[in-house]
Design a protein around this motif. Structure first.
Motif: not given
Length: 625
Positions: A63-67, A54-59
């Motif tokens: 990071f949409p909910p569907w992903l 999650a840290f990587l995707l948000l960085t």
């Protein structure tokens, strides 16, 4: 539906842990950990790795909910494959269905564990959960980026298991029950690890007694039903320490054990700053005990290689949080080390208030610390605390340690406890030392079981009755705590306001009339869109329910935005420009501001949209009047 989501979360975490521990680190090498230890470890490691995903995707800002849903669905399918190949590990070693002690011990353990499970599906505890444990990761999820919150100093902590919350929140942003599962599982896993460590040497009775004693500690039951992070931090610490302890026993893949311990310590550091202390304690204890072994003392490079295998992965796990804080605040560990790494002006106000609130700049008052330590022996509520049992048994430690055949792992734990004892006695928050407390309980139970194992029958009976009496006392206190705090929604009981935050449906259907602030939550969501940003200055725990981009409100020791701007000496126009620079489009406030400059600011640049029961939602004007 929540139960189905819980299964998906467990399977997803188990799959990630299985891939990392079994396929990446251990790779089938022979270790002394055992299948049941790994069975408990995989979901915990999965929680840590999921937080970093999650840290990587948000960085990356994507990071949409569907992903998130897609990733967890695929992970759950992998989890089915992982469980099918490792289902034998779920069997507790040495389980004997013909032994009545097994069934009695299991029932004694399931009683408090069942209470904890029930409490997990009841309203949450702890106002801090609604100040930053939930709002901060929830806002990261809503805004799709790992941004900073200048007026909330807590948001600059290492927040690995808080960041794990984005996965269940992607299912249902208002169902906070799912975010508590990691805490309950962590407390349960620690109890079973204690049972595993004792039953192989002293039998089923000793193992189940230690596990039950841990679960009967009322703070464990209470925080296991919370949205906090202390138990998830503790499970990383306990697992890391037990893995290091196994390196003193005969094993083939000792280097891989050190590497696994480093990863677990990294997760502990990523969750809470005290993880650095735990790594230092463990390293010091391991070094001291290793120096007594002549074979290792003659190989200093071997000591260095082992230390590197633990320290490097642990610090690599900490690096993302250190880098994030340096980029946002200029300080890797705010609010600490402010003399070495000053905090930039945007975050300085909140950090300053945090240091003042916790008296970080004042010298240590040892008389207060000593008085707190004495409280353990004067207040009956501490009779259930594992520290007291350990303090009473430390005098017997040398007797056990001097016996031939004593496992070196026990010596490691004993040295570890001795190093941590001052902190454990003087700490003012029990939840800060759950991990060390588990080690102390393990040591105390080991000493007591060893004495009992060699005692005569009359002594055994006396000790058994004392254990039963203490357990009943602990059970009474635990049940009383849960009754008063974890079950406030039962008929005829007056609920705590923040205990009503279950789900949106329950809030609207059952408790709408009791919480007028809830109307503001709904109104804010109707007014604001994804391109707006709400600055919340006063609304407390209800802010966790707002599903719009928002700057979380300050905690009880942080500055509000208005206080910060006022202390900077800005005029009304400069305040407006400062808010605009932050991207703020709306302001939610509760109390009128007596400061004349702020009143001018409100009159010129804030347009009231809703006013109800002392709460106001303003829109920030981008033009001058």
């Amino acid at each position: 539906m929540s139960f189905l989501y819980a299964i998906v979360l467990y399977m997803w975490s188990y799959a990630v842990g299985w891939l990392v521990v079994d396929k990446l680190i251990l790779r089938g090498k022979s270790t002394s950990l055992g299948g049941f230890f790994l069975f408990l470890m995989r979901p915990a490691v999965g929680i840590g790795v999921s937080g970093y995903v999650a840290f990587l995707l948000l960085t990356l800002g994507f990071f949409p909910p569907w992903l998130a849903t897609t990733i967890m669905a695929i992970g759950a399918l992998v989890g089915v494959v992982a469980l099918r190949s490792t289902w034998r590990d779920a069997r507790l070693p040495g389980w004997d269905s013909r032994n009545p002690v097994e069934w009695i011990g299991l029932l004694c353990f399931l009683a408090p564990a069942g209470l904890g499970a029930f409490a997990t599906w009841t309203p949450s505890l702890g106002i801090d959960a609604y100040m930053y444990h939930i709002p901060v990761p929830k806002q990261w999820l809503i805004q799709g980026s790992l941004r900073g919150f200048p007026f909330n100093a807590m948001s600059n902590y290492h927040m690995l298991t808080d960041l794990w919350n984005v996965w269940p929140l992607s299912f249902d942003s208002d169902n906070f029950l799912l975010t508590k599962l990691k805490e309950y599982y962590s407390g349960l896993a620690i109890a079973l690890l204690l049972a595993l460590a004792l039953r192989s040497k002293f039998g089923a009775g000793a193992g189940w007694f230690a596990a039950t004693a841990w679960m009967l500690y009322r703070e464990i039951l209470r925080h296991g039903a919370s949205n906090w992070i202390d138990l998830s931090h503790a499970v990383f610490v306990v697992m890391a320490l037990l893995v290091v302890a196994r390196t003193f026993e005969p094993t083939v893949a000792r280097r891989r054990l050190f590497l696994l311990a480093g990863v677990l310590f990294g997760f502990a550091i990523g969750t809470k700053l005290t993880g650095y202390l735990m790594l230092g304690y463990a390293g010091s204890a391991w070094l001291l005990l290793s120096l007594f072994r002549a074979s290792i003392r003659r190989r200093p490079m071997h000591l260095l290689r082992c230390a590197i295998l633990v320290i490097i992965p642990a610090l690599l796990m900490a690096l993302p949080w250190l880098a994030k804080n340096v980029i946002l605040t200029g300080n890797p560990v705010p609010p600490l080390l402010t003399n070495v790494f000053p905090v930039n002006s945007q975050y300085a106000g909140a950090v300053e208030d945090f240091r003042q609130y916790h008296k970080l700049d004042e010298p240590i008052d040892w008389s207060t610390k000593a008085a707190h330590a004495k409280l353990f022996f004067r207040n009956t509520r501490y009779l259930e605390y594992p520290r007291l049992l350990t303090a009473a048994s430390l005098a017997l430690l040398l007797l056990i340690a001097r016996r031939k055949g004593t496992p070196r792992s026990l010596g490691f734990i004993a040295v570890l406890v001795a190093l941590m004892l001052p902190q454990l006695l003087f700490i003012e928050q029990e939840r800060f030392v759950y991990g060390p407390s588990a080690m102390m309980l393990l040591l105390a139970a080991w000493v007591a079981a060893s004495l009992l194992h060699s005692a005569r029958e009359p002594r055994r009976a006396i000790i058994a009755w004392i254990a039963v009496a203490v357990s009943l006392f602990c059970f009474y206190n635990s049940f009383r705590t849960l009754w008063n705090h974890a079950f406030p929604v039962l008929p005829g009981r007056q609920p705590y306001p923040y205990s009503l935050l279950l789900t949106r449906h329950q809030m609207e259907e059952d408790f709408f009339s009791k919480l007028p602030e809830w109307e503001f939550v709904l109104e804010a969501e109707r007014l604001l869109g994804p391109d707006d940003l709400l600055l919340n200055t006063e609304l407390g725990f209800h802010a966790a329910l707002i599903d719009v981009p928002m700057l979380p409100n300050p905690t009880h020791h942080d500055r509000s935005t208005y206080q910060h701007l006022r202390n900077l000496g800005l005029d009304a126009r400069q305040m407006r420009d400062a808010l605009t620079e932050l991207g703020v489009t709306h302001v939610l406030s509760r109390f009128p501001e007596p400061d004349p400059e702020i009143q001018i600011f409100r009159q010129r640049y804030l347009e009231p949209l809703i006013t109800r029961d002392g709460l106001v939602i303003y829109q920030v004007r981008t033009y001058n009047e």
